[in-house]
Design a protein around this motif. Sequence first.
Motif, PDB file in Angstrom:
ATOM      1  N   LEU A 221      23.051   1.415   8.112  1.00 53.91           N
ATOM      2  CA  LEU A 221      21.953   0.460   7.935  1.00 53.91           C
ATOM      3  C   LEU A 221      20.885   1.141   7.092  1.00 53.91           C
ATOM      4  CD1 LEU A 221      21.717  -0.819  11.636  1.00 53.91           C
ATOM      5  CD2 LEU A 221      23.067  -1.764   9.746  1.00 53.91           C
ATOM      6  N   LEU A 222      20.569   0.554   5.956  1.00 51.48           N
ATOM      7  CA  LEU A 222      19.715   1.217   4.975  1.00 51.48           C
ATOM      8  C   LEU A 222      18.334   0.587   4.896  1.00 51.48           C
ATOM      9  CD1 LEU A 222      22.290   1.679   2.079  1.00 51.48           C
ATOM     10  CD2 LEU A 222      21.801   3.215   4.002  1.00 51.48           C
ATOM     11  N   PHE A 223      17.323   1.470   4.763  1.00 53.22           N
ATOM     12  CA  PHE A 223      15.936   1.045   4.659  1.00 53.22           C
ATOM     13  C   PHE A 223      15.237   1.912   3.610  1.00 53.22           C
ATOM     14  CE2 PHE A 223      17.555   0.507   8.909  1.00 53.22           C
ATOM     15  CZ  PHE A 223      17.157  -0.774   9.284  1.00 53.22           C
ATOM     16  N   GLY A 224      14.265   1.328   2.932  1.00 48.95           N
ATOM     17  CA  GLY A 224      13.523   2.099   1.951  1.00 48.95           C
ATOM     18  C   GLY A 224      12.093   1.615   1.853  1.00 48.95           C
ATOM     19  N   LEU A 225      11.170   2.561   1.652  1.00 44.35           N
ATOM     20  CA  LEU A 225       9.781   2.191   1.415  1.00 44.35           C
ATOM     21  C   LEU A 225       9.266   2.949   0.202  1.00 44.35           C
ATOM     22  CD1 LEU A 225       7.585   4.588   2.448  1.00 44.35           C
ATOM     23  CD2 LEU A 225       8.453   3.849   4.669  1.00 44.35           C
TER      24      LEU A 225
ATOM     25  N   GLY B  68      19.956  -6.752  -1.750  1.00 46.46           N
ATOM     26  CA  GLY B  68      20.033  -7.116  -0.342  1.00 46.46           C
ATOM     27  C   GLY B  68      20.769  -6.146   0.542  1.00 46.46           C
ATOM     28  N   ALA B  69      21.293  -5.048  -0.016  1.00 49.52           N
ATOM     29  CA  ALA B  69      22.051  -4.081   0.782  1.00 49.52           C
ATOM     30  C   ALA B  69      21.156  -3.185   1.626  1.00 49.52           C
ATOM     31  CB  ALA B  69      22.917  -3.208  -0.128  1.00 49.52           C
ATOM     32  N   ALA B  70      19.846  -3.189   1.357  1.00 49.45           N
ATOM     33  CA  ALA B  70      18.888  -2.397   2.130  1.00 49.45           C
ATOM     34  C   ALA B  70      17.636  -3.222   2.346  1.00 49.45           C
ATOM     35  CB  ALA B  70      18.549  -1.104   1.392  1.00 49.45           C
ATOM     36  N   ARG B  71      16.956  -2.958   3.427  1.00 50.25           N
ATOM     37  CA  ARG B  71      15.663  -3.600   3.673  1.00 50.25           C
ATOM     38  C   ARG B  71      14.579  -2.731   3.056  1.00 50.25           C
ATOM     39  NH1 ARG B  71      14.926  -5.643   9.710  1.00 50.25           N
ATOM     40  NH2 ARG B  71      13.134  -6.559   8.640  1.00 50.25           N
ATOM     41  N   LEU B  72      13.766  -3.308   2.205  1.00 50.46           N
ATOM     42  CA  LEU B  72      12.777  -2.573   1.444  1.00 50.46           C
ATOM     43  C   LEU B  72      11.377  -3.097   1.730  1.00 50.46           C
ATOM     44  CD1 LEU B  72      14.689  -2.594  -1.964  1.00 50.46           C
ATOM     45  CD2 LEU B  72      14.674  -0.767  -0.258  1.00 50.46           C
ATOM     46  N   ALA B  73      10.390  -2.184   1.649  1.00 51.69           N
ATOM     47  CA  ALA B  73       9.008  -2.583   1.917  1.00 51.69           C
ATOM     48  C   ALA B  73       8.045  -1.679   1.165  1.00 51.69           C
ATOM     49  CB  ALA B  73       8.715  -2.518   3.414  1.00 51.69           C
ATOM     50  N   GLN B  74       6.894  -2.227   0.825  1.00 52.78           N
ATOM     51  CA  GLN B  74       5.823  -1.450   0.201  1.00 52.78           C
ATOM     52  C   GLN B  74       5.006  -0.809   1.313  1.00 52.78           C
ATOM     53  OE1 GLN B  74       2.281  -1.821   0.121  1.00 52.78           O
ATOM     54  NE2 GLN B  74       2.024  -0.224  -1.411  1.00 52.78           N
TER      55      GLN B  74
ATOM     56  N   ILE C  91       5.374   3.241  -2.278  1.00 53.59           N
ATOM     57  CA  ILE C  91       3.998   2.791  -2.457  1.00 53.59           C
ATOM     58  C   ILE C  91       3.851   1.956  -3.724  1.00 53.59           C
ATOM     59  CG2 ILE C  91       3.124   4.740  -3.820  1.00 53.59           C
ATOM     60  CD1 ILE C  91       0.662   4.726  -1.915  1.00 53.59           C
ATOM     61  N   SER C  92       4.849   2.034  -4.604  1.00 54.65           N
ATOM     62  CA  SER C  92       4.789   1.342  -5.892  1.00 54.65           C
ATOM     63  C   SER C  92       5.554   0.027  -5.859  1.00 54.65           C
ATOM     64  CB  SER C  92       5.354   2.232  -7.007  1.00 54.65           C
ATOM     65  OG  SER C  92       5.534   1.495  -8.192  1.00 54.65           O
ATOM     66  N   ASP C  93       4.850  -1.065  -6.038  1.00 50.45           N
ATOM     67  CA  ASP C  93       5.509  -2.360  -6.143  1.00 50.45           C
ATOM     68  C   ASP C  93       6.424  -2.413  -7.358  1.00 50.45           C
ATOM     69  OD1 ASP C  93       4.512  -3.693  -3.870  1.00 50.45           O
ATOM     70  OD2 ASP C  93       2.623  -4.116  -4.878  1.00 50.45           O
ATOM     71  N   GLN C  94       6.040  -1.707  -8.426  1.00 50.71           N
ATOM     72  CA  GLN C  94       6.855  -1.705  -9.634  1.00 50.71           C
ATOM     73  C   GLN C  94       8.224  -1.079  -9.373  1.00 50.71           C
ATOM     74  OE1 GLN C  94       6.232  -3.021 -12.788  1.00 50.71           O
ATOM     75  NE2 GLN C  94       4.574  -4.041 -11.701  1.00 50.71           N
ATOM     76  N   MET C  95       8.246   0.047  -8.680  1.00 44.88           N
ATOM     77  CA  MET C  95       9.522   0.675  -8.354  1.00 44.88           C
ATOM     78  C   MET C  95      10.367  -0.224  -7.460  1.00 44.88           C
ATOM     79  SD  MET C  95      10.294   3.425  -9.843  1.00 44.88           S
ATOM     80  CE  MET C  95      10.262   5.202  -9.994  1.00 44.88           C
ATOM     81  N   LEU C  96       9.737  -0.924  -6.551  1.00 49.11           N
ATOM     82  CA  LEU C  96      10.483  -1.786  -5.638  1.00 49.11           C
ATOM     83  C   LEU C  96      11.132  -2.960  -6.364  1.00 49.11           C
ATOM     84  CD1 LEU C  96       8.083  -1.733  -2.565  1.00 49.11           C
ATOM     85  CD2 LEU C  96      10.388  -0.754  -2.683  1.00 49.11           C
ATOM     86  N   ILE C  97      10.567  -3.370  -7.489  1.00 54.42           N
ATOM     87  CA  ILE C  97      11.223  -4.405  -8.288  1.00 54.42           C
ATOM     88  C   ILE C  97      12.609  -3.933  -8.706  1.00 54.42           C
ATOM     89  CG2 ILE C  97      11.169  -5.640 -10.495  1.00 54.42           C
ATOM     90  CD1 ILE C  97       8.105  -5.671 -10.263  1.00 54.42           C
ATOM     91  N   SER C  98      12.674  -2.691  -9.208  1.00 58.13           N
ATOM     92  CA  SER C  98      13.965  -2.126  -9.613  1.00 58.13           C
ATOM     93  C   SER C  98      14.882  -1.911  -8.420  1.00 58.13           C
ATOM     94  CB  SER C  98      13.754  -0.803 -10.358  1.00 58.13           C
ATOM     95  OG  SER C  98      13.145  -1.019 -11.614  1.00 58.13           O
ATOM     96  N   ALA C  99      14.329  -1.432  -7.311  1.00 59.00           N
ATOM     97  CA  ALA C  99      15.149  -1.172  -6.126  1.00 59.00           C
ATOM     98  C   ALA C  99      15.773  -2.457  -5.591  1.00 59.00           C
ATOM     99  CB  ALA C  99      14.298  -0.504  -5.052  1.00 59.00           C
ATOM    100  N   ARG C 100      15.010  -3.525  -5.563  1.00 60.46           N
ATOM    101  CA  ARG C 100      15.557  -4.793  -5.062  1.00 60.46           C
ATOM    102  C   ARG C 100      16.688  -5.289  -5.942  1.00 60.46           C
ATOM    103  NH1 ARG C 100       9.781  -5.820  -4.159  1.00 60.46           N
ATOM    104  NH2 ARG C 100       9.381  -5.600  -1.915  1.00 60.46           N
ATOM    105  N   ARG C 101      16.532  -5.130  -7.235  1.00 62.09           N
ATOM    106  CA  ARG C 101      17.600  -5.556  -8.147  1.00 62.09           C
ATOM    107  C   ARG C 101      18.844  -4.700  -7.977  1.00 62.09           C
ATOM    108  NH1 ARG C 101      13.854  -6.379 -13.593  1.00 62.09           N
ATOM    109  NH2 ARG C 101      12.943  -8.394 -12.980  1.00 62.09           N
ATOM    110  N   LYS C 102      18.651  -3.395  -7.860  1.00 63.12           N
ATOM    111  CA  LYS C 102      19.799  -2.498  -7.749  1.00 63.12           C
ATOM    112  C   LYS C 102      20.552  -2.711  -6.444  1.00 63.12           C
ATOM    113  CE  LYS C 102      19.142   1.677  -9.139  1.00 63.12           C
ATOM    114  NZ  LYS C 102      20.022   1.649 -10.331  1.00 63.12           N
ATOM    115  N   LEU C 103      19.833  -2.859  -5.349  1.00 64.65           N
ATOM    116  CA  LEU C 103      20.465  -2.910  -4.037  1.00 64.65           C
ATOM    117  C   LEU C 103      20.888  -4.317  -3.641  1.00 64.65           C
ATOM    118  CD1 LEU C 103      18.065  -0.336  -2.433  1.00 64.65           C
ATOM    119  CD2 LEU C 103      20.523  -0.031  -2.710  1.00 64.65           C
TER     120      LEU C 103
END
Length: 210
Positions: A70-74, A90-96, A76-88
């Motif tokens: 079960l994968l999770f990631g946080l 839905g395979a991980a739960r992500l949050a700022q 501080i950068s909303d910009q980085m999370l844009i890329s992370a959401r696209r790459k993953l």
Amino acid sequence: MSEVADHGRLMDDVYRYQRLFYDITRKYYLLGRDHMIANMQVHPGDRVLEVACGTGRNLAAIRKRHPRALLFGLDISDQMLISARRKLDGAARLAQADACSFDPEALFGEAEFDHIVFSYSLSMIPDWQAALDEAMRHLAPGGTLHVVDFGDQGRLPGWFKTGLRAWLARFHVAPRDTLGAAMQDMAAGAGTLTGHSLYRGYAIYGCLTR
């Protein structure tokens, strides 16, 4: 504006465009990330959190090796999370969130994690000791803290170390020369530590089991 908000805005400014080619360029000098992932003993159902997950590159690699984790990631950068959401996708739960102060139950519905990962992120977090302390607060009994980051470059030519650090400073990156000692201090009261330097001190790898 608070220091946390200031740092978040700085990271957004740094990575607004860099995130588009981040993974291609960083593979040449963020050395040891795959070494860390290959040494992670992850079991089905284990909860894995990456602090400062960036583009999600490491979480994607962990998912490939351990598809039932079960994968999770946080980050501080909303910009980085844009890329992370696209790459993953839905395979991980992500949050700022701020690495130095976060509520995993509010963010993810989880109180603790079996594995917490820092990959070349402590060198970018101003209060990196606080980030380590915060991670330990959310590490489950028997859980493992995994760290890879820049080392002290002690066995490399002096000109290389000087040039590397001057270049890294342009990206607000500062190697933490006392990182190994800090992890030893943490292990003294919290568990067992294994680790070593990589590539003649270019990087440092540590694994602290609670």
